[in-house]
Design a protein around this motif. Structure first.
Motif, PDB file in Angstrom:
ATOM      1  N   THR A 128     -10.559   4.330 112.448  1.00 26.97           N
ATOM      2  CA  THR A 128     -11.270   5.175 111.477  1.00 26.97           C
ATOM      3  C   THR A 128     -10.417   5.387 110.230  1.00 26.97           C
ATOM      4  OG1 THR A 128     -12.450   6.344 113.242  1.00 26.97           O
ATOM      5  CG2 THR A 128     -12.322   7.440 111.104  1.00 26.97           C
ATOM      6  N   PHE A 129      -9.134   5.652 110.450  1.00 28.31           N
ATOM      7  CA  PHE A 129      -8.203   5.879 109.350  1.00 28.31           C
ATOM      8  C   PHE A 129      -8.077   4.638 108.462  1.00 28.31           C
ATOM      9  CE2 PHE A 129      -3.764   5.486 107.849  1.00 28.31           C
ATOM     10  CZ  PHE A 129      -3.696   6.589 107.012  1.00 28.31           C
ATOM     11  N   GLN A 130      -7.954   3.468 109.091  1.00 20.53           N
ATOM     12  CA  GLN A 130      -7.743   2.255 108.303  1.00 20.53           C
ATOM     13  C   GLN A 130      -9.011   1.791 107.578  1.00 20.53           C
ATOM     14  OE1 GLN A 130      -5.329  -0.242 111.249  1.00 20.53           O
ATOM     15  NE2 GLN A 130      -4.063  -0.245 109.400  1.00 20.53           N
ATOM     16  N   LYS A 131     -10.155   2.171 108.081  1.00 24.04           N
ATOM     17  CA  LYS A 131     -11.386   1.887 107.350  1.00 24.04           C
ATOM     18  C   LYS A 131     -11.447   2.712 106.068  1.00 24.04           C
ATOM     19  CE  LYS A 131     -14.431   0.409 111.124  1.00 24.04           C
ATOM     20  NZ  LYS A 131     -15.628   0.760 111.932  1.00 24.04           N
ATOM     21  N   LYS A 132     -10.955   3.950 106.177  1.00 24.97           N
ATOM     22  CA  LYS A 132     -10.950   4.851 105.024  1.00 24.97           C
ATOM     23  C   LYS A 132      -9.837   4.494 104.052  1.00 24.97           C
ATOM     24  CE  LYS A 132     -11.121   9.819 103.937  1.00 24.97           C
ATOM     25  NZ  LYS A 132     -11.082  11.189 104.519  1.00 24.97           N
ATOM     26  N   TYR A 133      -8.690   4.035 104.615  1.00 25.25           N
ATOM     27  CA  TYR A 133      -7.537   3.679 103.777  1.00 25.25           C
ATOM     28  C   TYR A 133      -7.108   2.247 104.118  1.00 25.25           C
ATOM     29  CZ  TYR A 133      -7.416   8.785 103.475  1.00 25.25           C
ATOM     30  OH  TYR A 133      -7.751  10.105 103.288  1.00 25.25           O
ATOM     31  N   PRO A 134      -7.861   1.246 103.650  1.00 25.27           N
ATOM     32  CA  PRO A 134      -7.612  -0.149 104.034  1.00 25.27           C
ATOM     33  C   PRO A 134      -6.278  -0.728 103.573  1.00 25.27           C
ATOM     34  CG  PRO A 134      -9.235  -0.003 102.261  1.00 25.27           C
ATOM     35  CD  PRO A 134      -9.020   1.391 102.746  1.00 25.27           C
ATOM     36  N   LYS A 135      -5.628  -0.098 102.611  1.00 28.68           N
ATOM     37  CA  LYS A 135      -4.355  -0.622 102.111  1.00 28.68           C
ATOM     38  C   LYS A 135      -3.154  -0.113 102.912  1.00 28.68           C
ATOM     39  CE  LYS A 135      -5.887  -1.445  97.350  1.00 28.68           C
ATOM     40  NZ  LYS A 135      -5.625  -1.173  95.921  1.00 28.68           N
ATOM     41  N   THR A 136      -3.411   0.783 103.853  1.00 29.43           N
ATOM     42  CA  THR A 136      -2.316   1.300 104.675  1.00 29.43           C
ATOM     43  C   THR A 136      -2.022   0.345 105.827  1.00 29.43           C
ATOM     44  OG1 THR A 136      -3.841   2.580 106.057  1.00 29.43           O
ATOM     45  CG2 THR A 136      -2.846   3.703 104.166  1.00 29.43           C
ATOM     46  N   ILE A 137      -0.788   0.401 106.308  1.00 31.09           N
ATOM     47  CA  ILE A 137      -0.370  -0.408 107.461  1.00 31.09           C
ATOM     48  C   ILE A 137       0.009   0.539 108.588  1.00 31.09           C
ATOM     49  CG2 ILE A 137       1.344  -2.047 108.328  1.00 31.09           C
ATOM     50  CD1 ILE A 137       1.580  -3.102 105.455  1.00 31.09           C
ATOM     51  N   VAL A 138      -0.652   0.401 109.716  1.00 32.22           N
ATOM     52  CA  VAL A 138      -0.362   1.236 110.884  1.00 32.22           C
ATOM     53  C   VAL A 138       0.028   0.320 112.035  1.00 32.22           C
ATOM     54  CG1 VAL A 138      -1.203   2.978 112.491  1.00 32.22           C
ATOM     55  CG2 VAL A 138      -2.078   2.929 110.141  1.00 32.22           C
ATOM     56  N   THR A 139       1.227   0.487 112.532  1.00 31.55           N
ATOM     57  CA  THR A 139       1.716  -0.326 113.642  1.00 31.55           C
ATOM     58  C   THR A 139       1.745   0.511 114.915  1.00 31.55           C
ATOM     59  OG1 THR A 139       3.115  -1.588 112.122  1.00 31.55           O
ATOM     60  CG2 THR A 139       3.614  -1.763 114.471  1.00 31.55           C
ATOM     61  N   PHE A 140       1.078   0.017 115.933  1.00 32.34           N
ATOM     62  CA  PHE A 140       1.100   0.682 117.235  1.00 32.34           C
ATOM     63  C   PHE A 140       0.954  -0.365 118.319  1.00 32.34           C
ATOM     64  CE2 PHE A 140      -1.048   2.896 120.844  1.00 32.34           C
ATOM     65  CZ  PHE A 140       0.005   3.727 121.164  1.00 32.34           C
ATOM     66  N   GLU A 141       1.909  -0.408 119.211  1.00 32.36           N
ATOM     67  CA  GLU A 141       1.924  -1.433 120.244  1.00 32.36           C
ATOM     68  C   GLU A 141       1.112  -0.992 121.464  1.00 32.36           C
ATOM     69  OE1 GLU A 141       3.226  -5.230 121.603  1.00 32.36           O
ATOM     70  OE2 GLU A 141       3.196  -4.240 119.666  1.00 32.36           O
ATOM     71  N   LYS A 142       0.180  -1.838 121.873  1.00 33.85           N
ATOM     72  CA  LYS A 142      -0.562  -1.561 123.109  1.00 33.85           C
ATOM     73  C   LYS A 142       0.407  -1.626 124.275  1.00 33.85           C
ATOM     74  CE  LYS A 142      -5.260  -3.149 122.087  1.00 33.85           C
ATOM     75  NZ  LYS A 142      -6.331  -4.079 122.533  1.00 33.85           N
ATOM     76  N   CYS A 143       0.384  -0.603 125.123  1.00 32.41           N
ATOM     77  CA  CYS A 143       1.283  -0.629 126.276  1.00 32.41           C
ATOM     78  C   CYS A 143       0.559  -0.264 127.576  1.00 32.41           C
ATOM     79  CB  CYS A 143       2.475   0.283 126.056  1.00 32.41           C
ATOM     80  SG  CYS A 143       2.041   1.983 125.720  1.00 32.41           S
ATOM     81  N   LEU A 144      -0.701   0.097 127.462  1.00 28.28           N
ATOM     82  CA  LEU A 144      -1.550   0.325 128.635  1.00 28.28           C
ATOM     83  C   LEU A 144      -2.898  -0.334 128.346  1.00 28.28           C
ATOM     84  CD1 LEU A 144      -0.879   4.073 129.551  1.00 28.28           C
ATOM     85  CD2 LEU A 144      -0.308   2.085 130.939  1.00 28.28           C
ATOM     86  N   VAL A 145      -3.268  -1.291 129.153  1.00 33.08           N
ATOM     87  CA  VAL A 145      -4.485  -2.052 128.885  1.00 33.08           C
ATOM     88  C   VAL A 145      -5.357  -2.121 130.135  1.00 33.08           C
ATOM     89  CG1 VAL A 145      -5.407  -4.275 128.130  1.00 33.08           C
ATOM     90  CG2 VAL A 145      -3.253  -3.442 127.188  1.00 33.08           C
ATOM     91  N   ARG A 146      -6.652  -1.896 129.948  1.00 27.31           N
ATOM     92  CA  ARG A 146      -7.588  -2.036 131.064  1.00 27.31           C
ATOM     93  C   ARG A 146      -7.714  -3.504 131.444  1.00 27.31           C
ATOM     94  NH1 ARG A 146     -11.955   0.961 128.518  1.00 27.31           N
ATOM     95  NH2 ARG A 146     -13.269  -0.822 129.040  1.00 27.31           N
ATOM     96  N   PRO A 147      -7.723  -3.821 132.723  1.00 22.58           N
ATOM     97  CA  PRO A 147      -7.811  -5.223 133.162  1.00 22.58           C
ATOM     98  C   PRO A 147      -9.029  -5.948 132.599  1.00 22.58           C
ATOM     99  CG  PRO A 147      -7.226  -3.812 135.000  1.00 22.58           C
ATOM    100  CD  PRO A 147      -7.557  -2.905 133.857  1.00 22.58           C
ATOM    101  N   ASP A 148     -10.172  -5.272 132.523  1.00 23.55           N
ATOM    102  CA  ASP A 148     -11.380  -5.932 132.030  1.00 23.55           C
ATOM    103  C   ASP A 148     -11.255  -6.309 130.553  1.00 23.55           C
ATOM    104  OD1 ASP A 148     -11.412  -3.116 131.597  1.00 23.55           O
ATOM    105  OD2 ASP A 148     -13.504  -3.234 130.975  1.00 23.55           O
ATOM    106  N   LEU A 149     -10.559  -5.453 129.772  1.00 25.73           N
ATOM    107  CA  LEU A 149     -10.362  -5.753 128.355  1.00 25.73           C
ATOM    108  C   LEU A 149      -9.373  -6.900 128.173  1.00 25.73           C
ATOM    109  CD1 LEU A 149     -10.174  -2.190 126.739  1.00 25.73           C
ATOM    110  CD2 LEU A 149     -12.101  -3.775 126.764  1.00 25.73           C
ATOM    111  N   LEU A 150      -8.384  -6.956 129.037  1.00 29.85           N
ATOM    112  CA  LEU A 150      -7.386  -8.011 128.960  1.00 29.85           C
ATOM    113  C   LEU A 150      -8.030  -9.372 129.202  1.00 29.85           C
ATOM    114  CD1 LEU A 150      -4.326  -8.528 128.632  1.00 29.85           C
ATOM    115  CD2 LEU A 150      -4.148  -8.422 131.104  1.00 29.85           C
TER     116      LEU A 150
END
Length: 334
Positions: free
Chosen positions: A201-223
């Motif tokens: 939501t934040f990056q849609k509003k501010y597309p020029k920003t860079i947000v780095t966040f590493e996935k560290c918990l993932v649902r098996p079905d999504l993987l």
């Protein structure tokens, strides 16, 4: 080696409730000459970047000289800091040596001051950020994501964007160090999925920003559905990143700092270069205590037993593991 991570001091002017190192009191510290020697040896091993952290690096009176040494040896560097001691004099040499700063902010003013234990902490960091922007010094705002600040990140980020901040780095709360007893701060997989939506939501509003966040918990079905999902391999399984504690102890990962079982050596007994070239992944694997439940799990091929720093129970299970719900991956993004 790509990056050498150097803990310059355990001293800190804050008392953050979640600190993974339990920083604060003074421990033995390396002299400037010893640090410079490690930096040169790291460069010989292939390192092109130095990451300084603590404690609070700006409490060292020789920080300017250490940064100058990196600059003179054509090494880029960044400094993780609470920004409390950054002033108009320091920004002069920070700009001259092309420093990059990682400014820690946990949330809006009242929350940040309460979690750090320092009144005025937010105000000081905010002032430092304005100075960095004015002098065109590179930086990003780093927020440790916990259960009690997920919903505070968006208003914090929007406030910072309004003054010119465009880079954000979100780290994951680790239940180690001072945070070991703070299970109430631990984020579940559902919490992190909610955070992802907030970031989107934040990056849609501010597309020029860079947000780095590493996935560290993932649902098996999504993987299984999302083949493009890239997850960090455990630092345990490569030798691209070196970690040196303030007393000269060498480790394969910063989450394992002061975990004596995984200590690789000390530079007072052998050179950093010799220590780093000597250890092997196979040797460290033998020191791991992987739960028998892991070997029987159908997702073991993905997580490889989870994070050794997070295996804190009698079963030696990564405390983030919730069978058939979320698979734990490395939370570290270097």
């Amino acid at each position: 080696m790509k990056i050498i991570h150097l803990c310059l001091t355990n001293r800190c002017n804050f008392l953050c409730q979640h600190c993974y190192l339990d920083a604060g009191k003074k421990l033995d510290e390396l002299h400037k000459e010893e640090i410079e020697k490690v930096i040169i040896e790291s460069k010989e091993l292939g390192a092109t970047h130095v990451h300084f952290f603590g404690g609070e690096p700006f409490l060292r009176t020789d920080l300017e000289e250490i940064c100058k040494f990196c600059h003179e040896n054509n090494l880029t560097f960044d400094i993780a800091t609470n920004a409390y001691n950054i002033d108009s004099k320091k920004v002069i040499w920070l700009k001259e040596f092309r420093a990059y700063l990682d400014i820690n902010l946990l949330g809006p003013k009242d929350f940040h001051d309460r979690m750090t234990g320092v009144n005025g902490a937010f105000k000081k960091a905010f002032k430092a950020i304005k100075l960095l922007i004015k002098h065109k010094i590179g930086f990003e705002v780093v927020t440790c994501i916990m259960k009690n600040n997920i919903d505070l990140w968006l208003p914090l980020a929007e406030n910072l964007v309004s003054i010119g901040v465009n880079r954000f780095f979100l780290t994951y709360f680790s239940k180690i160090g001072r945070g070991k007893k703070r299970y109430d701060l631990f984020c579940t997989g559902r919490d992190l999925e909610r955070l992802e939506k907030i970031i989107q939501t934040f990056q849609k509003k501010y597309p020029k920003t860079i947000v780095t966040f590493e996935k560290c918990l993932v649902r098996p079905d999504l993987l299984q559905k999302d083949k493009k999902t890239k997850l960090s391999p455990c630092l345990f399984f490569n030798k691209k990143y070196g970690f040196l504690d303030c007393n000269g102890d060498v480790y394969p990962c910063f989450l394992l700092l002061r975990n004596k079982r995984f200590k690789l050596g000390n530079i007072h007994k052998s050179s950093f270069k010799k220590i780093w070239l000597k250890w092997t992944v196979e040797q460290l694997q033998k020191k791991r205590k992987i739960s028998k439940h892991c070997f029987a799990c159908k997702y073991y091929k993905y997580c490889l037993g989870g994070c050794p720093a997070y295996a804190q129970n009698k079963q030696n299970l990564d405390y983030r593991c919730i069978l058939d719900n979320y698979i734990p991956f490395c939370p570290v993004k270097c």
